[in-house]
Design a protein around this motif. Structure first.
Motif, PDB file in Angstrom:
ATOM      1  N   TYR A   1      44.575  52.457  57.711  1.00  0.00           N
ATOM      2  CA  TYR A   1      44.067  52.396  56.344  1.00  0.00           C
ATOM      3  C   TYR A   1      45.268  52.297  55.400  1.00  0.00           C
ATOM      4  N   PRO A   2      46.338  53.179  55.612  1.00  0.00           N
ATOM      5  CA  PRO A   2      47.293  52.968  54.377  1.00  0.00           C
ATOM      6  C   PRO A   2      47.950  51.585  54.087  1.00  0.00           C
ATOM      7  N   VAL A   3      47.927  50.773  55.494  1.00  0.00           N
ATOM      8  CA  VAL A   3      48.513  49.303  55.445  1.00  0.00           C
ATOM      9  C   VAL A   3      47.285  48.455  54.660  1.00  0.00           C
ATOM     10  N   MET A   4      46.075  48.714  55.298  1.00  0.00           N
ATOM     11  CA  MET A   4      44.853  47.939  54.651  1.00  0.00           C
ATOM     12  C   MET A   4      44.729  48.278  53.193  1.00  0.00           C
ATOM     13  N   ILE A   5      44.887  49.193  52.699  1.00  0.00           N
ATOM     14  CA  ILE A   5      44.962  49.640  51.167  1.00  0.00           C
ATOM     15  C   ILE A   5      45.997  48.875  50.486  1.00  0.00           C
ATOM     16  N   PHE A   6      47.179  48.866  51.030  1.00  0.00           N
ATOM     17  CA  PHE A   6      48.302  48.284  50.310  1.00  0.00           C
ATOM     18  C   PHE A   6      47.957  46.713  50.058  1.00  0.00           C
ATOM     19  N   VAL A   7      47.409  46.238  51.167  1.00  0.00           N
ATOM     20  CA  VAL A   7      47.332  44.569  51.163  1.00  0.00           C
ATOM     21  C   VAL A   7      46.044  44.476  50.238  1.00  0.00           C
ATOM     22  N   MET A   8      44.912  45.318  50.262  1.00  0.00           N
ATOM     23  CA  MET A   8      44.031  44.880  49.251  1.00  0.00           C
ATOM     24  C   MET A   8      44.230  45.062  47.866  1.00  0.00           C
ATOM     25  N   CYS A   9      45.175  46.217  47.843  1.00  0.00           N
ATOM     26  CA  CYS A   9      45.541  46.554  46.116  1.00  0.00           C
ATOM     27  C   CYS A   9      46.439  45.258  45.615  1.00  0.00           C
ATOM     28  N   LEU A  10      47.473  44.672  46.606  1.00  0.00           N
ATOM     29  CA  LEU A  10      48.132  43.700  46.637  1.00  0.00           C
ATOM     30  C   LEU A  10      47.444  42.250  46.137  1.00  0.00           C
ATOM     31  N   CYS A  11      46.269  42.077  46.902  1.00  0.00           N
ATOM     32  CA  CYS A  11      45.670  40.944  46.340  1.00  0.00           C
ATOM     33  C   CYS A  11      44.760  41.121  45.117  1.00  0.00           C
ATOM     34  N   MET A  12      44.351  42.462  44.959  1.00  0.00           N
ATOM     35  CA  MET A  12      43.647  42.540  43.754  1.00  0.00           C
ATOM     36  C   MET A  12      44.583  42.470  42.521  1.00  0.00           C
ATOM     37  N   GLY A  13      45.822  43.202  42.737  1.00  0.00           N
ATOM     38  CA  GLY A  13      46.864  42.922  41.717  1.00  0.00           C
ATOM     39  C   GLY A  13      47.368  41.548  41.339  1.00  0.00           C
ATOM     40  N   LEU A  14      47.521  40.467  42.461  1.00  0.00           N
ATOM     41  CA  LEU A  14      47.707  39.127  42.295  1.00  0.00           C
ATOM     42  C   LEU A  14      46.564  38.524  41.457  1.00  0.00           C
ATOM     43  N   ALA A  15      45.387  38.902  41.892  1.00  0.00           N
ATOM     44  CA  ALA A  15      44.363  38.278  41.019  1.00  0.00           C
ATOM     45  C   ALA A  15      44.150  38.855  39.765  1.00  0.00           C
ATOM     46  N   GLY A  16      44.474  40.019  39.423  1.00  0.00           N
ATOM     47  CA  GLY A  16      44.614  40.427  38.053  1.00  0.00           C
ATOM     48  C   GLY A  16      45.590  39.820  37.324  1.00  0.00           C
ATOM     49  N   VAL A  17      46.527  39.589  38.023  1.00  0.00           N
ATOM     50  CA  VAL A  17      47.926  38.786  37.225  1.00  0.00           C
ATOM     51  C   VAL A  17      47.456  37.582  36.892  1.00  0.00           C
ATOM     52  N   TYR A  18      46.969  36.852  37.728  1.00  0.00           N
ATOM     53  CA  TYR A  18      46.407  35.491  37.543  1.00  0.00           C
ATOM     54  C   TYR A  18      45.615  35.502  36.434  1.00  0.00           C
ATOM     55  N   LEU A  19      44.462  36.265  36.374  1.00  0.00           N
ATOM     56  CA  LEU A  19      43.528  36.508  35.179  1.00  0.00           C
ATOM     57  C   LEU A  19      44.168  36.701  33.873  1.00  0.00           C
ATOM     58  N   LEU A  20      45.066  37.258  33.895  1.00  0.00           N
ATOM     59  CA  LEU A  20      45.742  37.792  32.524  1.00  0.00           C
ATOM     60  C   LEU A  20      46.695  36.652  31.971  1.00  0.00           C
ATOM     61  N   THR A  21      47.205  35.646  32.831  1.00  0.00           N
ATOM     62  CA  THR A  21      48.235  34.825  32.502  1.00  0.00           C
ATOM     63  C   THR A  21      47.409  33.515  32.580  1.00  0.00           C
ATOM     64  N   ALA A  22      46.476  33.245  33.448  1.00  0.00           N
ATOM     65  CA  ALA A  22      45.954  31.844  33.414  1.00  0.00           C
ATOM     66  C   ALA A  22      45.354  31.371  31.789  1.00  0.00           C
ATOM     67  N   SER A  23      45.209  29.995  31.490  1.00  0.00           N
ATOM     68  CA  SER A  23      44.704  29.591  30.504  1.00  0.00           C
ATOM     69  C   SER A  23      43.360  29.422  30.627  1.00  0.00           C
ATOM     70  N   LYS A  24      42.379  29.650  29.547  1.00  0.00           N
ATOM     71  CA  LYS A  24      41.121  29.656  29.413  1.00  0.00           C
ATOM     72  C   LYS A  24      40.787  28.091  29.199  1.00  0.00           C
ATOM     73  N   ARG A  25      40.011  27.603  30.248  1.00  0.00           N
ATOM     74  CA  ARG A  25      39.393  26.492  29.962  1.00  0.00           C
ATOM     75  C   ARG A  25      38.015  26.271  29.567  1.00  0.00           C
ATOM     76  N   TYR A  26      37.478  24.944  29.346  1.00  0.00           N
ATOM     77  CA  TYR A  26      36.123  24.860  28.973  1.00  0.00           C
ATOM     78  C   TYR A  26      35.782  23.494  29.383  1.00  0.00           C
ATOM     79  N   THR A  27      34.372  23.495  29.605  1.00  0.00           N
ATOM     80  CA  THR A  27      33.840  22.040  30.381  1.00  0.00           C
ATOM     81  C   THR A  27      32.840  21.604  29.420  1.00  0.00           C
ATOM     82  N   GLY A  28      32.963  20.156  29.545  1.00  0.00           N
ATOM     83  CA  GLY A  28      32.109  19.314  28.612  1.00  0.00           C
ATOM     84  C   GLY A  28      31.371  18.610  29.763  1.00  0.00           C
ATOM     85  N   THR A  29      30.204  18.163  29.603  1.00  0.00           N
ATOM     86  CA  THR A  29      29.351  17.593  30.519  1.00  0.00           C
ATOM     87  C   THR A  29      28.448  16.482  30.033  1.00  0.00           C
TER      88      THR A  29
END
Length: 803
Positions: A37-65
């Protein structure tokens, strides 16, 4: 800790265990999570951290249809004739093709030029974000040349294509055009521009196609008309040249062939009938003349003879004479003159009938000859007609080709004339089947990044990755951690699981000769916690045999040869008899006692796979346990290469096992005695390392010494060297009755022990069992899921456990 029983194959295949497979699987999963479980928690936290960094830095995009409809009914107003099946549907593949047209570079180029997108940084530069900021930071250090106009166009087309999404709505004719941009206005403008560009491109392509088709059809139509006229003239000339006359849709040669074939069939029938009559009457004439009855009967089968009045009259006269002759023969006898005359007259009548038949046969011959001549004439006419018909048929093959060419040329000419008229009309009324049914609006419609979806994907992906990493680490963990692993890989019983002593700071069974300060403090507290009746009694106060009862040849204690190392790890079984540590050695002792029934098992060799696994400590503690039970016990340090047991228990010893074998001293003069448990210890004193230690252990003197010791002791515990580094254990086949393999928990490699046991068959054959040493009980519960409650049960204190 206690002895473990290996289940039988019948128990393994029992329905109870099959029904518990789901429970076992869940237990394995829970156990794996508990271990990793320590390794599993570390890997999951790492994935969630990468997702958070992406959400904070990614540009907001809008869609026209924008929504486009491919309408197949718009062209019906220009059609001169309606299709037979009603509305002409557009093929599904055609709609998919239009989707690809919308994605083409032609449409993208027209949109870029229409909206002047080359002036926008979004299409010719970076779009922002963390990676873009880092790239801009380093781009100032390395200035680059501005790309050409064509290169910028290629970049803009790639950006437009990457953000453009064209898809068909279900199985309908509706196409949805979506575009993602950094602003909602830009997204709507690009989506609408793509729809307009597609409609304009469709109109332009149709106009150009109609114009090119009209020019080409006009020139082609003149050629086709000339070809059709030439082909029709060729048909007429060919018929005249080959005398092909068509009468009512049928050739004259075919009619003649049918009539001649019918006449020939009749002639063949007449010839067959005449031949049959001739053969029949010939067979009658060839019959025996004396057999009048046969002749008369055969005459009745020929139709012409029955119609012949002469033969009919003669036959009737013959029958009358025959009846009269039979009557007179009965009356007057066969030799009477009247009877003889009747017979002569009957013979004359038969002769007349025969002559008449011969004249009839000649008539039949004449009829047969005529029929044959008629048949031959008809056959000759048929052959001539067939030959003529074959020539006509051969000519007809070429004629059909000419007629087919003429018809094809005329049909193609008429078809091109119709296409030319349609093409001229389409140039005047250009129209497309597509129309926009929904314009894209510039209302805010944020589509990227999707926070919930990304976090959920990161959570699920992190869980899967964490599980994979946990499984990989668990598969790479090729060490012994559970009793079942020992039994599975080594095919032997696990006699006990020996835990570490005290806290993790104590040395425990690490192989160090003395307990640490924390361990000694734990021992003192354990002794004070024991009830008075539980404390070990000296040998004199117990029911054990006294030294005076052991015989005169048994070694007597000497004050210089007394074991006084009370703080030794092996002495812990005496100082803490109610500990898990002591209970484990009682389990080993019980296994040795049970194995002694029916066979001699006095000498037990203690060995391990590698050094520093605690075999010497196991040997000492086991000997103390056996000696405490009242048995005459001798502990021998047989590790000649590294006599660590001697250094721990008798560091001042002057003589030992080697001296006894060489005959320098008597074995009774080299034995040390523990005054508390009456344990006898034969040390191994070496002044320098032995290179031929295996020869000493396999020597006849060593074998005789052990035979002598068997007579004086109930149990001999022999501390041997490890299996992997030296071969001394292989030389103890004549000394040890059984072996106990010490395995260091979480350190001993499975592959190494399997290899050393396969290379040491004497140990494998006499292996009493294995002992897991230096076990961390708290950690072991995470690996041995089936015995987790056994290792950690708070109610064990009711049975006297103090650890």
């Amino acid at each position: 800790m206690l002895q473990t029983r290996i289940p039988s194959p019948r128990e393994i295949e029992s329905p109870t265990q099959e029904s518990a497979s789901l429970e076992q699987t869940l237990s394995v999963v829970v156990s794996l999570i508990g271990r990793q479980y320590p390794v599993m928690i570390f890997v999951m936290c790492l994935c969630m951290g990468l997702a958070g960094v992406y959400l904070l830095t990614a540009s907001k995009r809008y869609t026209g249809t924008a929504v486009l409809l491919i309408d197949s009914r718009k062209m019906q107003g220009l059609q001169t004739q309606a299709p037979a099946g009603g509305d002409s549907p557009i093929d599904s593949a055609m709609v998919d093709s239009q989707v690809e047209v919308l994605k083409s570079e032609t449409i993208a180029t027209s949109v870029i030029k229409q909206l002047n997108l080359l002036d926008s940084r979004e299409f010719t530069g970076n779009e922002g974000g963390l990676l873009t900021s880092i790239s801009d930071l380093f781009s100032g250090l390395f200035p680059e040349q501005r790309p050409s106009q064509d290169a910028l166009m290629r970049i803009a087309i790639g950006k437009l294509a990457s953000n453009l999404s064209i898809k068909r709505v279900g199985l309908s004719y509706v196409i949805e055009i979506s575009y993602q941009a950094l602003s909602p206005d830009q997204a709507a403008r690009v989506a609408n521009a793509v729809a307009d560009g597609y409609i304009n491109d469709s109109l332009e392509s149709k106009y150009q196609a109609s114009r090119r088709a009209a020019v080409w059809l006009q020139d082609r139509l003149k050629e086709l008309r000339a070809q059709a006229s030439s082909a029709e003239r060729a048909v007429v000339d060919f018929k005249a040249k080959n005398n092909i006359v068509d009468a009512g849709g049928r050739l004259l040669t075919e009619q003649q062939l049918a009539e001649i074939n019918s006449s020939l069939t009749q002639a063949r029938a007449q010839r067959a009938e005449a031949q049959a009559k001739l053969e029949r009457i010939t067979s009658i004439l060839n019959a025996d003349d004396n057999d009048s009855k046969v002749i008369l009967n055969d005459l009745a089968t020929v139709t012409d003879t029955m119609n012949n009045p002469v033969i009919t009259k003669l036959r009737q006269t013959y029958l009358d004479y025959a009846a009269r002759q039979a009557d007179w023969s009965n009356r007057y006898g066969p030799t009477h003159l009247a009877v003889v005359n009747l017979r002569n007259q009957m013979r004359e009548i038969r002769h007349s009938i025969t002559e008449e038949l011969r004249r009839t046969a000649e008539v039949y011959k004449s009829d047969l000859a005529i029929a044959k001549a008629r048949e031959e004439s008809g056959q000759k006419s048929l052959n001539d007609t067939i030959a003529l018909s074959n020539g006509t048929n051969q000519a007809q093959i070429a004629l059909r080709d000419l007629e087919s060419n003429a018809q094809s040329a005329r049909a193609l000419s008429d078809n091109f004339l119709q296409l030319y008229m349609v093409s001229v009309q389409q140039q005047s009324f250009p129209i497309t089947e597509a129309r926009v049914i929904t314009q894209a609006s510039n209302a805010p419609n944020k589509t990227s990044p999707k926070t919930t979806l990304i976090l959920l994907a990161a959570l699920i992906g992190g869980a899967i990755l964490a599980g994979g990493v946990a499984i990989l680490l668990d598969m790479l963990d090729r060490v012994f951690r559970t009793v079942s692993q020992v039994e599975q890989h080594l095919h032997t019983s696990c006699l006990a699981s020996i835990p570490t002593i005290g806290s993790e700071q104590s040395v425990g069974l690490s192989g160090h000769p003395l307990l640490s300060k924390a361990g000694r403090l734990f021992n003192r507290r354990a002794k004070r916690a024991q009830p008075p009746a539980a404390r070990p009694a000296p040998a004199q106060a117990s029911g054990l045999p006294q030294r005076s009862e052991l015989g005169s040849s048994f070694p007597q204690p000497h004050r210089d040869r007394l074991l006084t190392a009370n703080d030794s790890v092996g002495r812990y079984v005496i100082n803490s008899p109610f500990s898990r540590f002591a209970e484990g050695f009682r389990s080993i002792k019980l296994a040795c006692d049970l194995s002694s029934y029916g066979s001699s098992n006095k000498v037990v060799g203690i060995t391990s796979g590698l050094p520093n696994e605690g075999k010497s400590t196991i040997s000492e503690a086991l000997a103390q346990t056996v000696a405490q039970g009242g048995s005459r016990t001798l502990l021998i340090d047989g590790d000649i290469r590294n006599p660590s047991l001697t250094a721990r228990l008798a560091p001042t010893a002057k003589a030992g096992l080697i001296d006894v074998v060489l005959g320098r001293v008597n074995w009774t003069e080299a034995v040390w005695i523990d005054p508390q448990t009456n344990l006898h210890f034969l040390p191994c004193v070496v002044s320098s390392r032995f290179s031929n230690s295996s020869d000493v252990l396999a020597s006849p003197q060593m074998e005789r010494l052990f035979q002598h010791l068997r007579e004086h002791y109930d149990r001999i515990v022999l501390d041997l060297s490890p299996l992997a580094p030296v071969i001394d254990v292989r030389a103890t086949g004549a000394l040890a009755d059984s072996y106990v393999l010490v395995i260091e928990w979480a350190k001993a490699k499975v592959d190494i022990l399997e290899r050393v046991l396969s290379e040491t068959p004497i140990v494998r054959e006499r292996l009493l069992g294995a002992v897991l040493n230096k076990v961390n009980m708290a950690v072991m519960t995470r690996y041995d899921i089936y015995s987790a409650g056994y290792y950690r049960n708070r109610y064990y204190e009711r049975y006297g456990y103090v650890d």
